[in-house]
Design a protein around this motif. Sequence first.
Motif, short mmCIF file in Angstrom:
data_model
loop_
_atom_site.label_atom_id
_atom_site.label_comp_id
_atom_site.label_asym_id
_atom_site.label_seq_id
_atom_site.Cartn_x
_atom_site.Cartn_y
_atom_site.Cartn_z
N VAL A 125 11.47 -33.04 11.06
CA VAL A 125 11.86 -33.54 9.73
C VAL A 125 12.18 -32.37 8.81
O VAL A 125 12.72 -32.56 7.72
CB VAL A 125 10.75 -34.41 9.11
CG1 VAL A 125 10.53 -35.65 9.95
CG2 VAL A 125 9.45 -33.64 8.93
N GLY A 126 11.85 -31.15 9.22
CA GLY A 126 12.22 -29.93 8.48
C GLY A 126 11.75 -29.93 7.04
O GLY A 126 10.59 -30.24 6.75
N TYR A 127 12.68 -29.59 6.13
CA TYR A 127 12.29 -29.48 4.73
C TYR A 127 12.01 -30.83 4.07
O TYR A 127 11.57 -30.89 2.91
CB TYR A 127 13.38 -28.73 3.93
CG TYR A 127 14.73 -29.39 3.89
CD1 TYR A 127 15.00 -30.40 2.98
CD2 TYR A 127 15.74 -28.99 4.77
CE1 TYR A 127 16.23 -31.02 2.95
CE2 TYR A 127 16.98 -29.60 4.73
CZ TYR A 127 17.23 -30.61 3.82
OH TYR A 127 18.46 -31.22 3.80
N GLN A 128 12.22 -31.93 4.80
CA GLN A 128 11.92 -33.26 4.27
C GLN A 128 10.51 -33.74 4.64
O GLN A 128 10.20 -34.91 4.51
CB GLN A 128 12.94 -34.28 4.79
CG GLN A 128 14.36 -34.02 4.31
CD GLN A 128 15.34 -35.04 4.86
OE1 GLN A 128 15.49 -35.19 6.08
NE2 GLN A 128 16.01 -35.75 3.97
N GLY A 172 14.62 -22.01 7.87
CA GLY A 172 15.31 -23.28 8.02
C GLY A 172 14.67 -24.41 7.23
O GLY A 172 15.34 -25.34 6.80
N THR A 173 13.35 -24.31 7.02
CA THR A 173 12.61 -25.35 6.30
C THR A 173 12.21 -24.91 4.90
O THR A 173 12.40 -25.64 3.93
CB THR A 173 11.35 -25.76 7.09
OG1 THR A 173 11.73 -26.21 8.38
CG2 THR A 173 10.58 -26.86 6.37
N ASN A 174 11.63 -23.70 4.79
CA ASN A 174 11.12 -23.23 3.51
C ASN A 174 11.71 -21.89 3.12
O ASN A 174 12.08 -21.08 3.97
CB ASN A 174 9.59 -23.10 3.57
CG ASN A 174 8.90 -24.44 3.73
OD1 ASN A 174 9.14 -25.36 2.96
ND2 ASN A 174 8.05 -24.56 4.72
N THR A 175 11.79 -21.66 1.82
CA THR A 175 12.11 -20.35 1.26
C THR A 175 10.85 -19.82 0.60
O THR A 175 10.30 -20.48 -0.30
CB THR A 175 13.25 -20.45 0.23
OG1 THR A 175 14.45 -20.87 0.90
CG2 THR A 175 13.51 -19.11 -0.43
N ASP A 176 10.38 -18.67 1.05
CA ASP A 176 9.13 -18.11 0.57
C ASP A 176 9.40 -16.90 -0.32
O ASP A 176 10.34 -16.13 -0.06
CB ASP A 176 8.24 -17.67 1.74
CG ASP A 176 7.91 -18.82 2.67
OD1 ASP A 176 7.92 -19.97 2.20
OD2 ASP A 176 7.66 -18.58 3.86
N ALA A 177 8.56 -16.72 -1.33
CA ALA A 177 8.69 -15.57 -2.22
C ALA A 177 7.31 -15.02 -2.53
O ALA A 177 6.34 -15.78 -2.67
CB ALA A 177 9.41 -15.95 -3.50
#
Length: 518
Positions: free
Chosen positions: A339-342, A11-16
Amino acid sequence: MKYRLGIDVGGTNTDAVILDEHLQVINSIKVHTTADIESGIYAAMHQVIQQAKIAPQQITHAMLGTTQCTNAIVERKHLAKVGVIRLAYPASVAIVPYTAWPTSMVKVLSGKYEIIHGGSEYSGQPISAFDENELKKVLDKWQGQVEAIAVIGVFSSIKPEQEVRTAQLIKQQYGDDFPVSLSATIGSIGLIERENATILNAALDKVMRRTADGFTQSLVQEGVKNAQTYLCQNDGTLMSIDYAKAYPILTIGSGPTNSIRGAAYLAKVKQAMVLDIGGTTADLGVLVNGFPRESSIAVQVGGIRTNFRMPDIVSIGLGGGSIVRENSTGEITVGPDSVGYQIEEKALVFGGDTLTTTDIAVRLGQAKVGDPEKVAQIDLAFAKRAAAKIKAMLENAIDQMKTSRDAVDLVLVGGGEIIAPTELAGVRQISRNPQGPVANAIGASIAQISGDFEKIYSYEKVQRERALKEAEKLANQQAVAAGAKATSLSLVDVNETPLAYAPGKTTKVRVKVVGDLA
């Protein structure tokens, strides 16, 4: 050298992450999840490949863990219009399909259903004769009005033949590509819950096709043209793209299980509790023999009661971006809003104006992110009270997951792990790893393929040994269909549940196998 690419969308970050052929982490990246999801996936993929300095053509396997199906159900968006065919008449008419569903969901899915002749008793005897002409009349009426069909037969886990025949007739009339979901392959015992899970699976058809196609196109765009592609399912294993399109519901809950599997890999343990703290939530699960413990009760998905396989997870509204407040009575609250991804725009340590749990961790010296000078004005006593609140929330969640009063070993992962204290009540030791923040992507990339088969047998009619062998054979077939190498399959779990209300030593048999990627 051959490499694996693992991506997990939160929901907040996309990890790779990039892993080599020895499953060692070569490089990892964390970017903010985007509103459209796809651009975030591509950004993470592009950056991790560039930083690892490898040729895209060297990537042989690519895995994606995504919350898109979960989000579609919660948000009631992008779902297919579903027709429901229940094989049961004259039984079950008192409780029709969509009973107790949120009205907002029924409107989105069309609410079309028919209860027609068919179905079986628990003994395998027919409730009523299946009538193909009756089915064809329903299909004529629905022509052009539904985008997917869910087929549910009473006790189809004993006799699935009517469901299979129904699917054949639907495809004859609507085309081979028309999506049909059969309850015998999705849910467990319990007509309504199994029906609900099957309807949701049918509703997710468009979502999964868009997700899978978008992932495949992103890989091609980046030059990853030789990779076998997989999606993560919620038992901590993988499935092929085609299998995911047939069973999209199996991706629900895959995020936490990716973290659990990644945590097991990093900590090199098979029995432990895993705490994954993200930007918005903290998810707690249990490792049993290296795999996530499954829930033994019916699970609510988007307000709908289901009984398909789901991980046993406790989630609380506590993450690195959770907002910290003091109310009028002097009580400190943490979350559940975030605040999530912000976070890099709104948290105090990054120059924002919102007090978050990350700010508290930096003020107390638990973490070194952002600018510590920007939180120096936070009263130290207040920060300690906020930290005590965070600690109490985590300890309460841990207590919910424990099955005894004994202390447990805890593996701590996730990008928000910096907010956790060094000691927790009921925990013997806490294990952390520098790669913990991307444990979910690691879990996606190191996972195996599973096959899970469940059926009801009468041990008076079928010898137990024969029943178990048949169930294992069918589980093996499922694993191979999902993308496993046939020669690598191994049996990991056999569960037999006697059904006290049924005669003839009737027993529910469930078999799980796992294997390596084909």
